[in-house]
Design a protein around this motif. Structure first.
Motif, PDB file in Angstrom:
ATOM      1  N   ASN A   1      29.799 -17.560   0.375  1.00  8.15           N
ATOM      2  CA  ASN A   1      30.693 -18.681  -0.121  1.00  8.15           C
ATOM      3  C   ASN A   1      30.117 -18.819  -1.740  1.00  8.15           C
ATOM      4  O   ASN A   1      28.740 -19.624  -1.669  1.00  8.15           O
TER       5      ASN A   1
ATOM      6  N   LYS B   1      30.839 -20.764  -4.024  1.00 10.02           N
ATOM      7  CA  LYS B   1      30.893 -22.329  -4.443  1.00 10.02           C
ATOM      8  C   LYS B   1      29.744 -23.059  -4.239  1.00 10.02           C
ATOM      9  O   LYS B   1      29.410 -23.754  -4.764  1.00 10.02           O
ATOM     10  N   ASP B   2      29.249 -22.870  -2.738  1.00 10.26           N
ATOM     11  CA  ASP B   2      28.262 -23.669  -2.458  1.00 10.26           C
ATOM     12  C   ASP B   2      26.874 -22.875  -1.813  1.00 10.26           C
ATOM     13  O   ASP B   2      25.948 -23.199  -1.380  1.00 10.26           O
ATOM     14  N   ASP B   3      27.140 -21.453  -2.182  1.00  9.43           N
ATOM     15  CA  ASP B   3      25.836 -20.417  -1.818  1.00  9.43           C
ATOM     16  C   ASP B   3      25.620 -20.481  -0.109  1.00  9.43           C
ATOM     17  O   ASP B   3      24.666 -20.116  -0.069  1.00  9.43           O
ATOM     18  N   LYS B   4      26.548 -20.765   0.554  1.00 15.65           N
ATOM     19  CA  LYS B   4      26.437 -20.781   2.074  1.00 15.65           C
ATOM     20  C   LYS B   4      26.585 -19.445   2.311  1.00 15.65           C
ATOM     21  O   LYS B   4      27.678 -18.748   1.837  1.00 15.65           O
TER      22      LYS B   4
ATOM     23  N   ASP C   1      36.438 -23.280   5.147  1.00 20.29           N
ATOM     24  CA  ASP C   1      36.079 -23.073   3.807  1.00 20.29           C
ATOM     25  C   ASP C   1      36.850 -21.943   3.306  1.00 20.29           C
ATOM     26  O   ASP C   1      37.422 -21.990   2.145  1.00 20.29           O
TER      27      ASP C   1
ATOM     28  N   ASN D   1      36.654 -16.858  -3.775  1.00 23.74           N
ATOM     29  CA  ASN D   1      35.390 -17.506  -3.656  1.00 23.74           C
ATOM     30  C   ASN D   1      34.316 -17.085  -2.822  1.00 23.74           C
ATOM     31  O   ASN D   1      33.513 -17.647  -2.392  1.00 23.74           O
TER      32      ASN D   1
ATOM     33  N   HIS E   1      21.744 -22.695   3.076  1.00 22.92           N
ATOM     34  CA  HIS E   1      22.671 -23.020   3.919  1.00 22.92           C
ATOM     35  C   HIS E   1      23.347 -22.025   4.617  1.00 22.92           C
ATOM     36  O   HIS E   1      23.940 -21.095   3.930  1.00 22.92           O
TER      37      HIS E   1
END
Length: 114
Positions: free
Chosen positions: A25, A27-30, A63, A71, A112
């Motif tokens: 992801n 957007k949030d580096d997950k 997500d 993303n 994450h």
């Protein structure tokens, strides 16, 4: 023309790249990690599931639905070098151990994960 047995034996003798791939992801580096016995085709199943809204990881699916395909990126995370003498059970065991090791390491540095 080859017989079914010949084609089956030929398929069994094929060598595939095995390892771990990630869906990231952006957007949030997950990240989501998964083992595979065929790195060259690894993303097809998960991409299909995500597009169809039926991925087994509900958080990743949520997500994906909210952020969209643009993303996320699919990448090979680690490749396992296998020996000709290893059985499919040996390979699966090694892959699972490698995945556990990476997950433990990533958690310890605060990555994450899905």
């Amino acid at each position: 023309m080859k017989t079914k047995k010949e084609m089956r034996d030929e398929f069994k003798s094929m060598k595939f790249r095995v390892g771990i791939f990630q869906i990231k992801n952006k957007k949030d580096d997950k990240i989501f990690l998964k083992t595979t016995l065929d790195l060259d085709r690894a993303f097809n199943s998960d991409l299909f599931q995500l597009k169809a809204g039926m991925h087994s990881n509900q958080q990743l699916q949520s997500d994906w639905n909210n952020l969209g395909i643009e993303n996320f990126e699919f990448e090979i995370f680690d490749e396992l070098k296998i020996k000709d003498t290893e059985t499919p059970a040996d390979i699966n065991h090694e892959l699972n151990e490698l995945l556990k090791m990476h997950l433990t390491e990533l958690k310890s540095i605060g990555q994450h994960l899905y």
